[in-house]
Scaffold this motif. Sequence first.
Motif, PDB file in Angstrom:
ATOM      1  N   THR A  62       0.831  -1.208   0.000  1.00  0.00           N
ATOM      2  CA  THR A  62       0.000   0.000   0.000  1.00  0.00           C
ATOM      3  C   THR A  62       0.863   1.255   0.000  1.00  0.00           C
ATOM      4  OG1 THR A  62      -0.095   0.215   2.425  1.00  0.00           O
ATOM      5  CG2 THR A  62      -1.759  -1.219   1.378  1.00  0.00           C
ATOM      6  N   GLN A  63       0.180   2.401  -0.074  1.00  0.00           N
ATOM      7  CA  GLN A  63       0.864   3.697  -0.023  1.00  0.00           C
ATOM      8  C   GLN A  63       0.800   4.287   1.387  1.00  0.00           C
ATOM      9  OE1 GLN A  63       2.190   5.285  -2.867  1.00  0.00           O
ATOM     10  NE2 GLN A  63       1.756   3.426  -4.010  1.00  0.00           N
ATOM     11  N   SER A 117      -6.040   2.282  -0.205  1.00  0.00           N
ATOM     12  CA  SER A 117      -4.771   2.853  -0.668  1.00  0.00           C
ATOM     13  C   SER A 117      -4.864   3.263  -2.136  1.00  0.00           C
ATOM     14  CB  SER A 117      -3.640   1.828  -0.478  1.00  0.00           C
ATOM     15  OG  SER A 117      -2.438   2.312  -1.032  1.00  0.00           O
ATOM     16  N   VAL A 118      -5.478   2.404  -2.956  1.00  0.00           N
ATOM     17  CA  VAL A 118      -5.656   2.726  -4.376  1.00  0.00           C
ATOM     18  C   VAL A 118      -6.529   3.968  -4.521  1.00  0.00           C
ATOM     19  CG1 VAL A 118      -6.715   1.971  -6.541  1.00  0.00           C
ATOM     20  CG2 VAL A 118      -5.310   0.387  -5.229  1.00  0.00           C
ATOM     21  N   GLY A 161      -3.610   6.091  -5.052  1.00  0.00           N
ATOM     22  CA  GLY A 161      -3.199   5.416  -6.279  1.00  0.00           C
ATOM     23  C   GLY A 161      -3.067   6.386  -7.447  1.00  0.00           C
ATOM     24  N   GLU A 212      -4.682   3.390 -11.737  1.00  0.00           N
ATOM     25  CA  GLU A 212      -5.057   2.449 -10.672  1.00  0.00           C
ATOM     26  C   GLU A 212      -6.468   2.732 -10.173  1.00  0.00           C
ATOM     27  OE1 GLU A 212      -0.733   1.397  -8.614  1.00  0.00           O
ATOM     28  OE2 GLU A 212      -1.763   3.250  -8.062  1.00  0.00           O
ATOM     29  N   LYS A 213      -6.774   4.006 -10.000  1.00  0.00           N
ATOM     30  CA  LYS A 213      -8.124   4.375  -9.540  1.00  0.00           C
ATOM     31  C   LYS A 213      -9.178   3.970 -10.562  1.00  0.00           C
ATOM     32  CE  LYS A 213      -6.743   8.264  -6.633  1.00  0.00           C
ATOM     33  NZ  LYS A 213      -6.796   9.708  -6.419  1.00  0.00           N
TER      34      LYS A 213
END
Length: 201
Positions: free
Chosen positions: A31-32, A101-102, A106, A110-111
């Motif tokens: 994840t971010q 996270s996305v 993201g 990705e979104k």
Amino acid sequence: MIFGMTAATGDLELSMVRHQPEGLDQLQAQTQFTRKELQSLYRGFKNECPSGLVDEETFKTIYSQFFPQGDATTYAHFLFNAFDMDRSGSIRFEDFVIGLSVLLRGSVTEKLRWAFNLYDINKDGYITKEEMMAIMTSIYDMMGRYTLPSVREDSPYEHVERFFQKMDRNRDGVVTIDEFIETCQKDENIMASMQLFENVI
């Protein structure tokens, strides 16, 4: 956001009844989120869901609290299915935090991939007009009649007709992920609507 972020210290607790999350290091890599953010998210998640798993009814109950002005039940159902990646009928902390996270951090692509997965209700790799209509209607129902900015400037049907016409580039009656991503990235109005979509996560 569904589960609140709170300031937290200490390591991730692993005293869950039915489900123990994967290691914190692994989640941080996937994840971010920072370690501290993951700990905070976990505490919020565990507070709402002591078993470590969220079933659909619990998810609907939690989600509906954020949209008292409308009926969030149907949208929460679709959202639950998008988070429930392994189709187990429950959302694990990992599923939740990876999806979040996305959506929050993201890339645009990705979104959009995540959004495509939401709209592809039967998970066959295509979005039909009926699927898009079902999602749009559920968003209109959830946002309610008196929400500002208003989402009721036109009907869900008109909204979908306009979107679908732009997205279905080869006119075969379905939208592929490539058509979806390409159209969304090129169209400012669609990207603005995607922003609205992010706001109802």
